[in-house]
Scaffold this active site. Structure first.
Site, PDB file in Angstrom:
ATOM      1  N   SER A 179       0.869  -1.191   0.000  1.00  8.83           N
ATOM      2  CA  SER A 179       0.000   0.000   0.000  1.00  8.83           C
ATOM      3  C   SER A 179       0.900   1.234   0.000  1.00  8.83           C
ATOM      4  O   SER A 179       2.099   1.132   0.318  1.00  8.83           O
ATOM      5  CB  SER A 179      -0.899   0.031   1.244  1.00  8.83           C
ATOM      6  OG  SER A 179      -0.127   0.336   2.399  1.00  8.83           O
ATOM      7  N   HIS A 182       2.432   1.367   3.421  1.00 13.92           N
ATOM      8  CA  HIS A 182       3.579   0.478   3.635  1.00 13.92           C
ATOM      9  C   HIS A 182       4.806   0.998   2.870  1.00 13.92           C
ATOM     10  O   HIS A 182       5.940   0.882   3.339  1.00 13.92           O
ATOM     11  CB  HIS A 182       3.230  -0.956   3.210  1.00 13.92           C
ATOM     12  CG  HIS A 182       2.291  -1.659   4.161  1.00 13.92           C
ATOM     13  ND1 HIS A 182       0.935  -1.759   3.938  1.00 13.92           N
ATOM     14  CD2 HIS A 182       2.515  -2.296   5.334  1.00 13.92           C
ATOM     15  CE1 HIS A 182       0.371  -2.426   4.935  1.00 13.92           C
ATOM     16  NE2 HIS A 182       1.293  -2.762   5.800  1.00 13.92           N
ATOM     17  N   LYS A 185       6.873   3.496   4.759  1.00 19.48           N
ATOM     18  CA  LYS A 185       7.801   2.892   5.744  1.00 19.48           C
ATOM     19  C   LYS A 185       9.097   2.464   5.061  1.00 19.48           C
ATOM     20  O   LYS A 185      10.165   2.529   5.659  1.00 19.48           O
ATOM     21  CB  LYS A 185       7.148   1.672   6.399  1.00 19.48           C
ATOM     22  CG  LYS A 185       5.928   1.999   7.234  1.00 19.48           C
ATOM     23  CD  LYS A 185       6.356   2.653   8.530  1.00 19.48           C
ATOM     24  CE  LYS A 185       5.223   2.706   9.527  1.00 19.48           C
ATOM     25  NZ  LYS A 185       5.550   3.423  10.748  1.00 19.48           N
TER      26      LYS A 185
HETATM   27  P1  NAD Z   1      -2.043   5.533  15.946  1.00 18.00           P
HETATM   28  O1  NAD Z   1      -2.664   6.178  14.765  1.00 18.00           O
HETATM   29  O2  NAD Z   1      -2.936   5.028  17.016  1.00 18.00           O
HETATM   30  O3  NAD Z   1      -0.990   6.533  16.619  1.00 18.00           O
HETATM   31  C1  NAD Z   1      -0.128   7.365  15.877  1.00 18.00           C
HETATM   32  C2  NAD Z   1       0.014   8.679  16.650  1.00 18.00           C
HETATM   33  O4  NAD Z   1       0.933   9.532  15.947  1.00 18.00           O
HETATM   34  C3  NAD Z   1      -1.302   9.437  16.768  1.00 18.00           C
HETATM   35  O5  NAD Z   1      -1.544   9.798  18.102  1.00 18.00           O
HETATM   36  C4  NAD Z   1      -1.109  10.661  15.870  1.00 18.00           C
HETATM   37  O6  NAD Z   1      -1.799  11.792  16.332  1.00 18.00           O
HETATM   38  C5  NAD Z   1       0.405  10.841  15.919  1.00 18.00           C
HETATM   39  N1  NAD Z   1       0.944  11.514  14.720  1.00 18.00           N
HETATM   40  C6  NAD Z   1       0.786  11.146  13.415  1.00 18.00           C
HETATM   41  N2  NAD Z   1       1.426  12.010  12.606  1.00 18.00           N
HETATM   42  C7  NAD Z   1       2.015  12.941  13.412  1.00 18.00           C
HETATM   43  C8  NAD Z   1       2.803  14.071  13.169  1.00 18.00           C
HETATM   44  N3  NAD Z   1       3.108  14.457  11.923  1.00 18.00           N
HETATM   45  N4  NAD Z   1       3.244  14.813  14.230  1.00 18.00           N
HETATM   46  C9  NAD Z   1       2.942  14.441  15.491  1.00 18.00           C
HETATM   47  N5  NAD Z   1       2.181  13.357  15.786  1.00 18.00           N
HETATM   48  C10 NAD Z   1       1.724  12.622  14.747  1.00 18.00           C
HETATM   49  O7  NAD Z   1      -1.095   4.357  15.400  1.00 18.00           O
HETATM   50  P2  NAD Z   1      -0.523   3.079  16.178  1.00 18.00           P
HETATM   51  O8  NAD Z   1      -1.376   1.919  15.876  1.00 18.00           O
HETATM   52  O9  NAD Z   1      -0.217   3.443  17.574  1.00 18.00           O
HETATM   53  O10 NAD Z   1       0.833   2.870  15.377  1.00 18.00           O
HETATM   54  C11 NAD Z   1       2.003   3.526  15.827  1.00 18.00           C
HETATM   55  C12 NAD Z   1       3.169   3.183  14.903  1.00 18.00           C
HETATM   56  O11 NAD Z   1       3.388   1.773  14.911  1.00 18.00           O
HETATM   57  C13 NAD Z   1       2.940   3.582  13.450  1.00 18.00           C
HETATM   58  O12 NAD Z   1       4.135   4.114  12.921  1.00 18.00           O
HETATM   59  C14 NAD Z   1       2.580   2.281  12.777  1.00 18.00           C
HETATM   60  O13 NAD Z   1       2.985   2.300  11.437  1.00 18.00           O
HETATM   61  C15 NAD Z   1       3.360   1.275  13.586  1.00 18.00           C
HETATM   62  N6  NAD Z   1       2.713  -0.055  13.562  1.00 18.00           N
HETATM   63  C16 NAD Z   1       1.452  -0.229  14.081  1.00 18.00           C
HETATM   64  C17 NAD Z   1       0.850  -1.475  14.045  1.00 18.00           C
HETATM   65  C18 NAD Z   1      -0.540  -1.737  14.568  1.00 18.00           C
HETATM   66  O14 NAD Z   1      -1.039  -2.877  14.395  1.00 18.00           O
HETATM   67  N7  NAD Z   1      -1.199  -0.778  15.194  1.00 18.00           N
HETATM   68  C19 NAD Z   1       1.556  -2.565  13.497  1.00 18.00           C
HETATM   69  C20 NAD Z   1       2.839  -2.354  12.975  1.00 18.00           C
HETATM   70  C21 NAD Z   1       3.408  -1.092  13.021  1.00 18.00           C
HETATM   71  N1  USQ Z   2      -8.283  -8.360   6.698  1.00 16.46           N
HETATM   72  C1  USQ Z   2      -9.397  -9.167   6.568  1.00 16.46           C
HETATM   73  N2  USQ Z   2     -10.558  -8.715   7.104  1.00 16.46           N
HETATM   74  C2  USQ Z   2     -10.675  -7.531   7.767  1.00 16.46           C
HETATM   75  C3  USQ Z   2      -9.524  -6.719   7.901  1.00 16.46           C
HETATM   76  C4  USQ Z   2      -8.353  -7.167   7.336  1.00 16.46           C
HETATM   77  O1  USQ Z   2      -9.346 -10.240   5.994  1.00 16.46           O
HETATM   78  O2  USQ Z   2     -11.761  -7.196   8.226  1.00 16.46           O
HETATM   79  C5  USQ Z   2      -6.989  -8.835   6.152  1.00 16.46           C
HETATM   80  C6  USQ Z   2      -6.298  -7.860   5.221  1.00 16.46           C
HETATM   81  O3  USQ Z   2      -6.751  -8.022   3.894  1.00 16.46           O
HETATM   82  C7  USQ Z   2      -4.837  -8.235   5.413  1.00 16.46           C
HETATM   83  C8  USQ Z   2      -4.774  -8.701   6.859  1.00 16.46           C
HETATM   84  O4  USQ Z   2      -6.116  -8.968   7.263  1.00 16.46           O
HETATM   85  O5  USQ Z   2      -4.501  -9.316   4.593  1.00 16.46           O
HETATM   86  C9  USQ Z   2      -4.178  -7.668   7.827  1.00 16.46           C
HETATM   87  O6  USQ Z   2      -4.903  -6.466   7.687  1.00 16.46           O
HETATM   88  P1  USQ Z   2      -4.922  -5.359   8.855  1.00 16.46           P
HETATM   89  O7  USQ Z   2      -5.864  -4.278   8.446  1.00 16.46           O
HETATM   90  O8  USQ Z   2      -5.114  -6.004  10.167  1.00 16.46           O
HETATM   91  O9  USQ Z   2      -3.393  -4.871   8.846  1.00 16.46           O
HETATM   92  P2  USQ Z   2      -2.567  -4.004   7.815  1.00 16.46           P
HETATM   93  O10 USQ Z   2      -3.405  -3.280   6.840  1.00 16.46           O
HETATM   94  O11 USQ Z   2      -1.487  -4.877   7.256  1.00 16.46           O
HETATM   95  O12 USQ Z   2      -1.926  -2.899   8.759  1.00 16.46           O
HETATM   96  C10 USQ Z   2      -1.704  -3.093  10.171  1.00 16.46           C
HETATM   97  C11 USQ Z   2      -1.445  -1.719  10.780  1.00 16.46           C
HETATM   98  C12 USQ Z   2      -0.176  -1.136  10.151  1.00 16.46           C
HETATM   99  C13 USQ Z   2       0.966  -2.102  10.288  1.00 16.46           C
HETATM  100  C14 USQ Z   2       0.623  -3.485   9.741  1.00 16.46           C
HETATM  101  C15 USQ Z   2       1.651  -4.547  10.086  1.00 16.46           C
HETATM  102  O13 USQ Z   2      -2.562  -0.858  10.560  1.00 16.46           O
HETATM  103  O14 USQ Z   2       0.134   0.106  10.803  1.00 16.46           O
HETATM  104  O15 USQ Z   2       2.087  -1.606   9.610  1.00 16.46           O
HETATM  105  O16 USQ Z   2      -0.600  -3.948  10.368  1.00 16.46           O
HETATM  106  S1  USQ Z   2       1.877  -5.702   8.768  1.00 16.46           S
HETATM  107  O17 USQ Z   2       0.579  -6.253   8.400  1.00 16.46           O
HETATM  108  O18 USQ Z   2       2.759  -6.743   9.262  1.00 16.46           O
HETATM  109  O19 USQ Z   2       2.446  -4.958   7.669  1.00 16.46           O
END
Ligand code: NAD
Ligand code: USQ
Length: 412
Positions: A179, A182, A185
């Site tokens: 996406s 992604h 990152k």
């Molecule tokens: P989130 O959206 O809950 O939190 C992100 C926070 O960053 C928010 O509070 C937002 O206000 C702040 N923010 C965004 N842009 C900003 C900016 N320009 N200046 C200041 N603050 C800013 O997201 P999360 O789920 O807590 O994810 C946190 C990080 O971890 C992200 O970088 C995400 O890519 C990574 N990550 C999350 C997951 C997941 O499953 N949630 C998985 C893998 C990686």
């Molecule tokens: N999916 C379903 N049904 C749903 C939602 C999602 O089948 O209702 C599938 C998606 O198609 C995908 C998988 O579940 O194949 C994961 O989707 P997701 O929405 O849980 O996760 P993703 O979009 O990959 O993103 C989340 C976080 C992102 C982080 C990422 C880690 O939002 O910030 O980077 O997980 S990873 O997946 O390892 O890249």
């Protein structure tokens, strides 16, 4: 240690800030509350009623006697970021502050542009600020397992040894992100690696898998500390969504065949991994990569686990295979290494029935806040203008507004 948590108002950031503070570190939070604005613009809300930051901080102070200093602003604005880091002088910076939803970045051109500008410019500013203000500070950056995509070979932790025409080298593992989010990152990883090489910055890129759960030891101390629990089709991640769907008897929304396999981890392991990375910093000039997840599952396996947990709680839910709105393999090989954090001492919380029960129960408790209209996917990867999503989204209506938000003047 003095640790600054950028994005500390978010899902992972809030849990991490409290955990590090409880462990005795001097914690500060930097956030512009953009995520609260994006929820509002999309017409969605977290399942759990999160409190405004001042309430969160004063509840923490009253309960523990510990303070967390908060700096409100946008890290894409260097005039805000530089003086903030000068005031904090951190030993480690944990960088969560990005737009992190893949579907958000695929709504249309504006959301894709916004995501990449917000994420890439924020991280680039941070690299320059570290060089200028705190060159010895350790950057702990949240990347994603999705940087690698789903190659038909084993995924290594950041680097792969390649032999080519009789010569051998250790090179960054190939990236095939799925996406524009992604991709942002991947761009960050390249910028950080380059900054480590030219300026001697120390950095750890944590390629995190999909996080589930919402409760940590600190968060359960008081309702005022409650964390996010997103279940909508844009910000809700798959296992959290399934638990909320099960709570109201909605069919579990498996996209396509459900063979999509990803790395997953409990939010209690997210916070511990961050601490482990901070306590064991990268060397000067080192760009270190850890794969941060504990188990891998296919989407269909997760749906079946939630279905059986719901059945035990007396709730019958169906599994529905919807046409996948994404462009991704629905069946594929996936075997990703993840031993470096275990080597540093991580003791994983593996996905258990009791955890699934408790997530479904939390969803039942807040079920009056559930809007089932947010379960159906509305953002389609193949569609360049996802009209239904755009209609709800009241933000970024014009180029001028987008430019303003990128400059950081209308987020707070
Ligand atoms: P989130 O959206 O809950 O939190 C992100 C926070 O960053 C928010 O509070 C937002 O206000 C702040 N923010 C965004 N842009 C900003 C900016 N320009 N200046 C200041 N603050 C800013 O997201 P999360 O789920 O807590 O994810 C946190 C990080 O971890 C992200 O970088 C995400 O890519 C990574 N990550 C999350 C997951 C997941 O499953 N949630 C998985 C893998 C990686
Ligand atoms: N999916 C379903 N049904 C749903 C939602 C999602 O089948 O209702 C599938 C998606 O198609 C995908 C998988 O579940 O194949 C994961 O989707 P997701 O929405 O849980 O996760 P993703 O979009 O990959 O993103 C989340 C976080 C992102 C982080 C990422 C880690 O939002 O910030 O980077 O997980 S990873 O997946 O390892 O890249």
């Amino acid at each position: 240690m003095k640790i600054s948590v950028l994005g500390g108002d978010g899902y992972c950031g809030w849990a991490t800030a409290l955990y590090l503070s409880a462990k005795g570190h001097e914690v500060s939070i930097v956030d512009n509350y953009a995520r609260r604005l994006w929820d509002y613009q999309l017409g969605v809300q977290t399942l759990t009623p999160i409190q405004p930051m001042p309430e969160r901080i004063s509840a923490w102070r009253e309960l523990t006697g510990k303070n967390i200093e908060v700096f409100v602003g946008d890290i894409t604005d260097y005039e805000f970021l530089a003086p903030t880091l000068r005031a904090i002088q951190p030993d480690a910076i944990v960088h969560f502050a990005e737009q992190r939803a893949a579907p958000y970045s695929m709504i249309d051109r504006q959301h894709a542009v916004f995501t990449q500008v917000n994420n890439v410019v924020g991280t680039l500013n941070l690299l320059f600020a570290i060089r200028e203000i705190c060159p010895d500070c350790h950057l702990v950056k949240l990347g994603t397992m999705g940087e690698y995509g789903t190659p038909n070979i084993d995924i290594e932790e950041g680097y792969i040894t390649i032999e080519h025409n009789g010569r051998k080298d250790v090179l960054p593992y190939p990236k095939q992100p799925g996406s524009f989010y992604h991709l942002s990152k991947v761009h960050d990883s390249h910028n950080i690696m380059f900054a480590c090489r030219i300026w001697g910055i120390r950095a750890t890129d944590l390629n995190q898998g999909v996080v589930y759960g919402t409760v940590t030891n600190e968060i359960e101390l008081d309702e005022a500390l409650i964390n996010r629990f997103d279940y909508d089709e844009v910000f809700g991640t798959v296992l959290n969504r399934f638990c909320v769907q099960a709570a109201v008897g909605h069919p579990l929304t498996v996209y396509g065949k459900g063979g999509q396999t990803r790395g997953y981890l409990d939010i209690r392991d997210t916070v511990r991994c961050i601490e482990l990375a901070c306590l064991n910093p990268a060397a000067r000039g080192e760009f270190r990569v850890f794969n941060q997840f504990t188990e891998q599952f296919s989407v269909l396996e997760l749906a079946q686990m939630v279905q059986s947990a719901a059945k035990k709680l007396g709730r019958k839910v169906e599994i529905e295979h919807l046409p996948t709105p994404r462009v991704e393999l629905e069946e594929h090989y996936f075997n990703a290494k993840h031993s470096k954090l275990i080597d540093l001492g991580l003791k994983p919380h593996l996905l258990s029935e009791s955890l699934l029960d408790s997530l479904v129960n939390i969803a039942v408790r807040y079920s009056d806040r559930i809007d089932a209209a947010n379960f159906r996917p509305q953002v389609n990867w193949r569609n360049a203008r996802n009209e239904r999503r755009r209609q709800k989204s009241v933000g970024y209506a014009s180029e001028a507004e987008l430019a303003l938000s990128v400059d950081g003047h209308n987020h707070i």
